[in-house]
Write a protein that holds these residues in place. Sequence first.
Motif, PDB file in Angstrom:
ATOM      1  N   UNK A  16       0.884  -1.191   0.085  1.00  0.00           N
ATOM      2  CA  UNK A  16       0.042  -0.044  -0.078  1.00  0.00           C
ATOM      3  C   UNK A  16       0.837   1.269  -0.054  1.00  0.00           C
ATOM      4  N   UNK A  17       1.903   1.148   0.698  1.00  0.00           N
ATOM      5  CA  UNK A  17       2.858   2.384   0.615  1.00  0.00           C
ATOM      6  C   UNK A  17       3.412   2.531  -0.799  1.00  0.00           C
ATOM      7  N   UNK A  18       4.006   1.478  -1.382  1.00  0.00           N
ATOM      8  CA  UNK A  18       4.393   1.657  -2.650  1.00  0.00           C
ATOM      9  C   UNK A  18       3.307   2.162  -3.663  1.00  0.00           C
ATOM     10  N   UNK A  19       2.050   1.761  -3.476  1.00  0.00           N
ATOM     11  CA  UNK A  19       0.860   2.401  -4.317  1.00  0.00           C
ATOM     12  C   UNK A  19       0.885   3.812  -4.041  1.00  0.00           C
ATOM     13  N   UNK A  20       0.824   4.035  -2.721  1.00  0.00           N
ATOM     14  CA  UNK A  20       0.598   5.650  -2.339  1.00  0.00           C
ATOM     15  C   UNK A  20       1.975   6.438  -2.985  1.00  0.00           C
ATOM     16  N   UNK A  21       3.180   5.902  -3.094  1.00  0.00           N
ATOM     17  CA  UNK A  21       4.195   6.474  -3.637  1.00  0.00           C
ATOM     18  C   UNK A  21       4.090   6.740  -5.175  1.00  0.00           C
ATOM     19  N   UNK A  22       3.452   5.518  -5.779  1.00  0.00           N
ATOM     20  CA  UNK A  22       3.083   5.953  -6.980  1.00  0.00           C
ATOM     21  C   UNK A  22       2.106   6.926  -7.341  1.00  0.00           C
ATOM     22  N   UNK A  23       1.085   6.940  -6.528  1.00  0.00           N
ATOM     23  CA  UNK A  23       0.134   8.017  -6.761  1.00  0.00           C
ATOM     24  C   UNK A  23       0.543   9.490  -6.483  1.00  0.00           C
ATOM     25  N   UNK A  24       1.492   9.641  -5.460  1.00  0.00           N
ATOM     26  CA  UNK A  24       2.085  10.777  -5.228  1.00  0.00           C
ATOM     27  C   UNK A  24       3.018  11.207  -6.251  1.00  0.00           C
ATOM     28  N   UNK A  25       3.724  10.090  -6.807  1.00  0.00           N
ATOM     29  CA  UNK A  25       4.522  10.254  -8.100  1.00  0.00           C
ATOM     30  C   UNK A  25       3.777  10.965  -9.302  1.00  0.00           C
ATOM     31  N   UNK A  26       2.666  10.523  -9.400  1.00  0.00           N
ATOM     32  CA  UNK A  26       1.718  10.982 -10.567  1.00  0.00           C
ATOM     33  C   UNK A  26       1.230  12.298 -10.307  1.00  0.00           C
ATOM     34  N   UNK A  27       0.793  12.681  -8.926  1.00  0.00           N
ATOM     35  CA  UNK A  27       0.393  13.960  -8.849  1.00  0.00           C
ATOM     36  C   UNK A  27       1.654  14.901  -8.848  1.00  0.00           C
ATOM     37  N   UNK A  28       3.034  14.541  -8.467  1.00  0.00           N
ATOM     38  CA  UNK A  28       3.905  15.312  -8.680  1.00  0.00           C
ATOM     39  C   UNK A  28       4.256  15.602 -10.214  1.00  0.00           C
ATOM     40  N   UNK A  29       4.169  14.951 -10.934  1.00  0.00           N
ATOM     41  CA  UNK A  29       4.309  14.881 -12.483  1.00  0.00           C
ATOM     42  C   UNK A  29       3.088  15.906 -12.881  1.00  0.00           C
ATOM     43  N   UNK A  30       1.661  15.757 -12.610  1.00  0.00           N
ATOM     44  CA  UNK A  30       0.843  16.496 -12.939  1.00  0.00           C
ATOM     45  C   UNK A  30       1.096  18.159 -12.418  1.00  0.00           C
ATOM     46  N   UNK A  31       1.386  18.162 -11.112  1.00  0.00           N
ATOM     47  CA  UNK A  31       1.807  19.459 -10.714  1.00  0.00           C
ATOM     48  C   UNK A  31       2.725  20.086 -11.515  1.00  0.00           C
ATOM     49  N   UNK A  32       3.830  19.364 -11.723  1.00  0.00           N
ATOM     50  CA  UNK A  32       4.924  19.959 -12.329  1.00  0.00           C
ATOM     51  C   UNK A  32       4.806  20.259 -13.836  1.00  0.00           C
ATOM     52  N   UNK A  33       3.900  19.583 -14.523  1.00  0.00           N
ATOM     53  CA  UNK A  33       3.296  20.025 -15.763  1.00  0.00           C
ATOM     54  C   UNK A  33       2.646  21.317 -15.681  1.00  0.00           C
ATOM     55  N   UNK A  34       1.672  21.641 -14.599  1.00  0.00           N
ATOM     56  CA  UNK A  34       1.063  23.061 -14.465  1.00  0.00           C
ATOM     57  C   UNK A  34       1.906  23.932 -14.120  1.00  0.00           C
ATOM     58  N   UNK A  35       2.837  23.659 -13.409  1.00  0.00           N
ATOM     59  CA  UNK A  35       3.942  24.560 -12.973  1.00  0.00           C
ATOM     60  C   UNK A  35       4.801  25.209 -14.253  1.00  0.00           C
ATOM     61  N   UNK A  36       5.275  24.310 -14.746  1.00  0.00           N
ATOM     62  CA  UNK A  36       6.064  24.709 -16.041  1.00  0.00           C
ATOM     63  C   UNK A  36       5.421  25.203 -17.001  1.00  0.00           C
ATOM     64  N   UNK A  37       3.997  24.877 -17.197  1.00  0.00           N
ATOM     65  CA  UNK A  37       3.456  25.640 -18.225  1.00  0.00           C
ATOM     66  C   UNK A  37       3.041  26.992 -17.897  1.00  0.00           C
ATOM     67  N   UNK A  38       2.480  27.330 -16.414  1.00  0.00           N
ATOM     68  CA  UNK A  38       2.543  28.793 -15.746  1.00  0.00           C
ATOM     69  C   UNK A  38       3.537  29.592 -15.943  1.00  0.00           C
ATOM     70  N   UNK A  39       4.798  28.912 -15.586  1.00  0.00           N
ATOM     71  CA  UNK A  39       6.084  29.687 -15.608  1.00  0.00           C
ATOM     72  C   UNK A  39       6.691  30.125 -16.985  1.00  0.00           C
ATOM     73  N   UNK A  40       6.442  28.936 -17.786  1.00  0.00           N
ATOM     74  CA  UNK A  40       6.876  29.275 -19.149  1.00  0.00           C
ATOM     75  C   UNK A  40       5.885  30.522 -19.645  1.00  0.00           C
ATOM     76  N   UNK A  41       4.716  30.561 -19.450  1.00  0.00           N
ATOM     77  CA  UNK A  41       3.821  31.697 -19.689  1.00  0.00           C
ATOM     78  C   UNK A  41       4.384  33.119 -19.220  1.00  0.00           C
ATOM     79  N   UNK A  42       4.657  32.949 -18.109  1.00  0.00           N
ATOM     80  CA  UNK A  42       5.354  34.054 -17.297  1.00  0.00           C
ATOM     81  C   UNK A  42       6.745  34.535 -18.074  1.00  0.00           C
ATOM     82  N   UNK A  43       7.415  33.627 -18.541  1.00  0.00           N
ATOM     83  CA  UNK A  43       8.773  33.849 -19.466  1.00  0.00           C
ATOM     84  C   UNK A  43       8.385  34.284 -20.475  1.00  0.00           C
ATOM     85  N   UNK A  44       7.362  33.842 -21.195  1.00  0.00           N
ATOM     86  CA  UNK A  44       6.897  34.670 -22.543  1.00  0.00           C
ATOM     87  C   UNK A  44       6.610  36.089 -22.413  1.00  0.00           C
ATOM     88  N   UNK A  45       5.726  36.458 -21.054  1.00  0.00           N
ATOM     89  CA  UNK A  45       5.422  37.715 -20.967  1.00  0.00           C
ATOM     90  C   UNK A  45       6.240  38.385 -20.709  1.00  0.00           C
TER      91      UNK A  45
END
Length: 154
Positions: A16-45
């Motif tokens: 169960x801990x390994x499954x939780x780690x996997x889910x947190x890893x996926x959340x981290x990837x999704x959050x990283x995507x949105x952060x990169x997207x937002x910061x790239x927009x700020x750099x473009x601006x």
Amino acid sequence: MIDPFTAWSRMVAAGLQMQTNWLRGMETLQASHSVIDARTGKMRDAASAPMQADFAEFARMVPEKVEAFSRSARAVTRDTLAMHGAWTAQMQRVGLMMLSGRVPTLAETSALATHSAEYALGAITASARLGGSALAPVHRAATGNARRLKRAKR
């Protein structure tokens, strides 16, 4: 003698801990995507209007990564040292039995088997914990940034 029900529950908890780690890893990837997207927009601006750039956000980028990955490295080091300590203790038990110069008694063999099973269960649960403690600081930083940038966007 190791209790099979306790051993089973520890194995399930590690899974169960390994499954939780996997889910947190996926959340981290999704959050990283949105952060990169937002910061790239700020750099473009910032490229089109440098005086209105969000320099506070840009100043966060490197220090937050250094902080998160430093915490992660400390957690990995701590947990790895604990795992190596357990491995060393197990190898000392095996070595002492091998170097005793005689055939081990039934009690000694039973004790070694119990210690070996306990070591194996401990290694599995420690490995699951290691993944979680390594990911936690990075997950916290990425998801926190995603929430903050989402609020700032509104």
